[in-house]
Design a protein around this motif. Sequence first.
Motif, PDB file in Angstrom:
ATOM      1  N   MET A 195       0.810  -1.211   0.000  1.00  0.00           N
ATOM      2  CA  MET A 195       0.000   0.000   0.000  1.00  0.00           C
ATOM      3  C   MET A 195       0.852   1.272   0.000  1.00  0.00           C
ATOM      4  O   MET A 195       0.345   2.373   0.173  1.00  0.00           O
ATOM      5  N   HIS A 196       2.144   1.107  -0.218  1.00  0.00           N
ATOM      6  CA  HIS A 196       3.055   2.258  -0.283  1.00  0.00           C
ATOM      7  C   HIS A 196       3.862   2.199  -1.582  1.00  0.00           C
ATOM      8  O   HIS A 196       5.008   2.629  -1.638  1.00  0.00           O
ATOM      9  N   HIS A 197       3.243   1.672  -2.610  1.00  0.00           N
ATOM     10  CA  HIS A 197       3.955   1.360  -3.847  1.00  0.00           C
ATOM     11  C   HIS A 197       3.435   2.209  -4.998  1.00  0.00           C
ATOM     12  O   HIS A 197       2.238   2.440  -5.131  1.00  0.00           O
ATOM     13  N   LYS A 198       4.346   2.621  -5.876  1.00  0.00           N
ATOM     14  CA  LYS A 198       3.971   3.454  -7.018  1.00  0.00           C
ATOM     15  C   LYS A 198       3.007   2.734  -7.959  1.00  0.00           C
ATOM     16  O   LYS A 198       2.238   3.370  -8.688  1.00  0.00           O
ATOM     17  N   PHE A 199       3.003   1.389  -7.939  1.00  0.00           N
ATOM     18  CA  PHE A 199       2.125   0.629  -8.825  1.00  0.00           C
ATOM     19  C   PHE A 199       0.655   0.766  -8.454  1.00  0.00           C
ATOM     20  O   PHE A 199      -0.219   0.358  -9.226  1.00  0.00           O
ATOM     21  N   LEU A 200       0.349   1.334  -7.283  1.00  0.00           N
ATOM     22  CA  LEU A 200      -1.048   1.534  -6.905  1.00  0.00           C
ATOM     23  C   LEU A 200      -1.789   2.377  -7.941  1.00  0.00           C
ATOM     24  O   LEU A 200      -2.996   2.231  -8.113  1.00  0.00           O
ATOM     25  N   ALA A 201      -1.067   3.254  -8.619  1.00  0.00           N
ATOM     26  CA  ALA A 201      -1.689   4.093  -9.656  1.00  0.00           C
ATOM     27  C   ALA A 201      -2.208   3.268 -10.818  1.00  0.00           C
ATOM     28  O   ALA A 201      -3.035   3.743 -11.605  1.00  0.00           O
ATOM     29  N   GLN A 202      -1.753   2.020 -10.931  1.00  0.00           N
ATOM     30  CA  GLN A 202      -2.181   1.124 -12.002  1.00  0.00           C
ATOM     31  C   GLN A 202      -3.025  -0.034 -11.461  1.00  0.00           C
ATOM     32  O   GLN A 202      -3.191  -1.043 -12.138  1.00  0.00           O
ATOM     33  N   CYS A 203      -3.571   0.137 -10.251  1.00  0.00           N
ATOM     34  CA  CYS A 203      -4.324  -0.936  -9.598  1.00  0.00           C
ATOM     35  C   CYS A 203      -5.775  -0.544  -9.356  1.00  0.00           C
ATOM     36  O   CYS A 203      -6.091   0.632  -9.130  1.00  0.00           O
ATOM     37  N   ALA A 244     -27.259   1.994  10.968  1.00  0.00           N
ATOM     38  CA  ALA A 244     -26.040   1.391  11.509  1.00  0.00           C
ATOM     39  C   ALA A 244     -24.936   1.359  10.444  1.00  0.00           C
ATOM     40  O   ALA A 244     -23.754   1.593  10.743  1.00  0.00           O
ATOM     41  N   TYR A 245     -25.330   1.090   9.212  1.00  0.00           N
ATOM     42  CA  TYR A 245     -24.347   1.048   8.126  1.00  0.00           C
ATOM     43  C   TYR A 245     -23.825   2.451   7.811  1.00  0.00           C
ATOM     44  O   TYR A 245     -22.634   2.636   7.555  1.00  0.00           O
ATOM     45  N   GLU A 246     -24.681   3.427   7.849  1.00  0.00           N
ATOM     46  CA  GLU A 246     -24.251   4.801   7.620  1.00  0.00           C
ATOM     47  C   GLU A 246     -23.258   5.245   8.696  1.00  0.00           C
ATOM     48  O   GLU A 246     -22.277   5.943   8.413  1.00  0.00           O
ATOM     49  N   LYS A 247     -23.487   4.817   9.927  1.00  0.00           N
ATOM     50  CA  LYS A 247     -22.556   5.116  11.020  1.00  0.00           C
ATOM     51  C   LYS A 247     -21.208   4.429  10.766  1.00  0.00           C
ATOM     52  O   LYS A 247     -20.139   5.017  10.973  1.00  0.00           O
ATOM     53  N   PHE A 248     -21.277   3.188  10.312  1.00  0.00           N
ATOM     54  CA  PHE A 248     -20.045   2.467   9.983  1.00  0.00           C
ATOM     55  C   PHE A 248     -19.259   3.209   8.906  1.00  0.00           C
ATOM     56  O   PHE A 248     -18.029   3.372   9.013  1.00  0.00           O
ATOM     57  N   LEU A 249     -19.943   3.646   7.847  1.00  0.00           N
ATOM     58  CA  LEU A 249     -19.268   4.325   6.745  1.00  0.00           C
ATOM     59  C   LEU A 249     -18.557   5.593   7.208  1.00  0.00           C
ATOM     60  O   LEU A 249     -17.498   5.948   6.683  1.00  0.00           O
ATOM     61  N   SER A 250     -19.122   6.251   8.189  1.00  0.00           N
ATOM     62  CA  SER A 250     -18.522   7.488   8.700  1.00  0.00           C
ATOM     63  C   SER A 250     -17.363   7.223   9.642  1.00  0.00           C
ATOM     64  O   SER A 250     -16.423   8.017   9.730  1.00  0.00           O
ATOM     65  N   GLU A 251     -17.425   6.088  10.364  1.00  0.00           N
ATOM     66  CA  GLU A 251     -16.456   5.839  11.437  1.00  0.00           C
ATOM     67  C   GLU A 251     -15.598   4.594  11.215  1.00  0.00           C
ATOM     68  O   GLU A 251     -14.908   4.149  12.134  1.00  0.00           O
ATOM     69  N   ALA A 252     -15.623   4.037  10.012  1.00  0.00           N
ATOM     70  CA  ALA A 252     -14.885   2.790   9.737  1.00  0.00           C
ATOM     71  C   ALA A 252     -13.420   2.925  10.143  1.00  0.00           C
ATOM     72  O   ALA A 252     -12.771   3.942   9.877  1.00  0.00           O
ATOM     73  N   ARG A 253     -12.924   1.866  10.773  1.00  0.00           N
ATOM     74  CA  ARG A 253     -11.540   1.876  11.242  1.00  0.00           C
ATOM     75  C   ARG A 253     -10.590   1.571  10.093  1.00  0.00           C
ATOM     76  O   ARG A 253     -10.734   0.555   9.415  1.00  0.00           O
ATOM     77  N   PRO A 254      -9.591   2.435   9.837  1.00  0.00           N
ATOM     78  CA  PRO A 254      -8.631   2.172   8.759  1.00  0.00           C
ATOM     79  C   PRO A 254      -7.883   0.861   8.985  1.00  0.00           C
ATOM     80  O   PRO A 254      -7.599   0.475  10.117  1.00  0.00           O
ATOM     81  N   LEU A 255      -7.569   0.178   7.891  1.00  0.00           N
ATOM     82  CA  LEU A 255      -6.825  -1.074   7.968  1.00  0.00           C
ATOM     83  C   LEU A 255      -5.466  -0.909   7.284  1.00  0.00           C
ATOM     84  O   LEU A 255      -4.445  -0.782   7.948  1.00  0.00           O
ATOM     85  N   HIS A 256      -5.443  -0.906   5.961  1.00  0.00           N
ATOM     86  CA  HIS A 256      -4.201  -0.664   5.218  1.00  0.00           C
ATOM     87  C   HIS A 256      -4.303   0.733   4.605  1.00  0.00           C
ATOM     88  O   HIS A 256      -5.068   0.928   3.659  1.00  0.00           O
ATOM     89  N   VAL A 257      -3.549   1.672   5.127  1.00  0.00           N
ATOM     90  CA  VAL A 257      -3.636   3.055   4.667  1.00  0.00           C
ATOM     91  C   VAL A 257      -2.648   3.270   3.527  1.00  0.00           C
ATOM     92  O   VAL A 257      -1.440   3.062   3.684  1.00  0.00           O
ATOM     93  N   ALA A 258      -3.167   3.668   2.378  1.00  0.00           N
ATOM     94  CA  ALA A 258      -2.323   3.876   1.200  1.00  0.00           C
ATOM     95  C   ALA A 258      -1.600   5.211   1.289  1.00  0.00           C
ATOM     96  O   ALA A 258      -2.194   6.226   1.646  1.00  0.00           O
ATOM     97  N   THR A 259      -0.309   5.204   0.956  1.00  0.00           N
ATOM     98  CA  THR A 259       0.470   6.440   0.937  1.00  0.00           C
ATOM     99  C   THR A 259       0.792   6.896  -0.487  1.00  0.00           C
ATOM    100  O   THR A 259       1.459   7.912  -0.666  1.00  0.00           O
ATOM    101  N   HIS A 260       0.331   6.122  -1.478  1.00  0.00           N
ATOM    102  CA  HIS A 260       0.456   6.527  -2.882  1.00  0.00           C
ATOM    103  C   HIS A 260      -0.953   6.631  -3.483  1.00  0.00           C
ATOM    104  O   HIS A 260      -1.899   6.048  -2.968  1.00  0.00           O
TER     105      HIS A 260
END
Length: 340
Positions: free
Chosen positions: A144-152, A174-190
């Motif tokens: 999730m920190h890779h330049k190839f993300l632009a092609q994924c 409940a789903y709308e609340k989840f969408l607003s507060e979902a816990r990040p898992l793999h955060v992309a830096t690219h």
Amino acid sequence: MHYRSISDMNDAIVRGLHRLPRDIDLVVGVPRSGVLAATLVSLAANIPMTDLDSFLAGRIYTSGVTKRRAALDRKVSEMRKVLVIDDSVAGGNAMRDARARIQAAGIEADFTFAAVFGLEPLHQETDLVFEVVPHPRMFQWNFMHHKFLAQCCVDIDGVLCLDPTEAENDDGPAYEKFLSEARPLHVATHRIGWLVTSRLEKYRALTEAWLAKHEIKYDQLIMLDLPSKAERQRLGAHGSFKADFYRKSDAILFIESEHEQALKITELSGKPVLCVETHMVSFPDALSLPALGQAARNLPARLRQIKSQEGRKSAAKTIARALLGARGYETLKSRVKRPA
């Protein structure tokens, strides 16, 4: 795309331990990913380890009690044979920098410089490469920190954030609340090329707000245009929707959260899919070299120890079905049985 998981890294290290000099006193990891490699070497060989910055400051990591021995308690000045290791080498900048810093510190020892993965068997900046992995490549610890993300194409739930629980997934408040507060898992830096999700189009605003809140950059957000969760389930549109977009796009890889969906997307799109659940890449041609290499790397070590022919045959069938999916397994069987 050549992909290696943490399990692959550990396997490469264990296979290559015999290539290291005998009696290494200390393993030094080049931050950050090299510290992971150093940890695996240290645990496998039961020798002390540290990171490069700590090494230059004269500090070694303390060890636990289960594998304790006198050799683990020595000081940096007592370490005569030192292995400096990084996860990979390509241009060699990180290893050159490590060499320069060690030389500038005036530390006297017998140094070996190594990388777990390299573009070539030999590299001018290293004394040893455990395994050759050519470009294009991704690793579990940096995908999730890779330049190839632009092609994924990248899924959202189960990749960028945790999946909703059953209670949260009500297609309502409940789903709308989840969408607003979902816990990040793999955060992309690219920047990501395409976010492709089976979330419904009616939740676009909430999804875009969450992505902006967590500073996730992307070119397009592709959502499923159906009226309800019930209709999506009735149509079974999750995998087919993703596969259809992926097939028509210029993307070189789809990053999917769930194993069965990954296999379906691969089958329908005819393109490779990385599954975050298993950290395996599925390939459209089950008998291609990348697909066979992936299957071999992920064959559990315990299956290699099975002595009986029937036991090995049964284990191989189980693994083949799990890795290739039902259609891939049947294709493999038909090709094997086909007369020459």
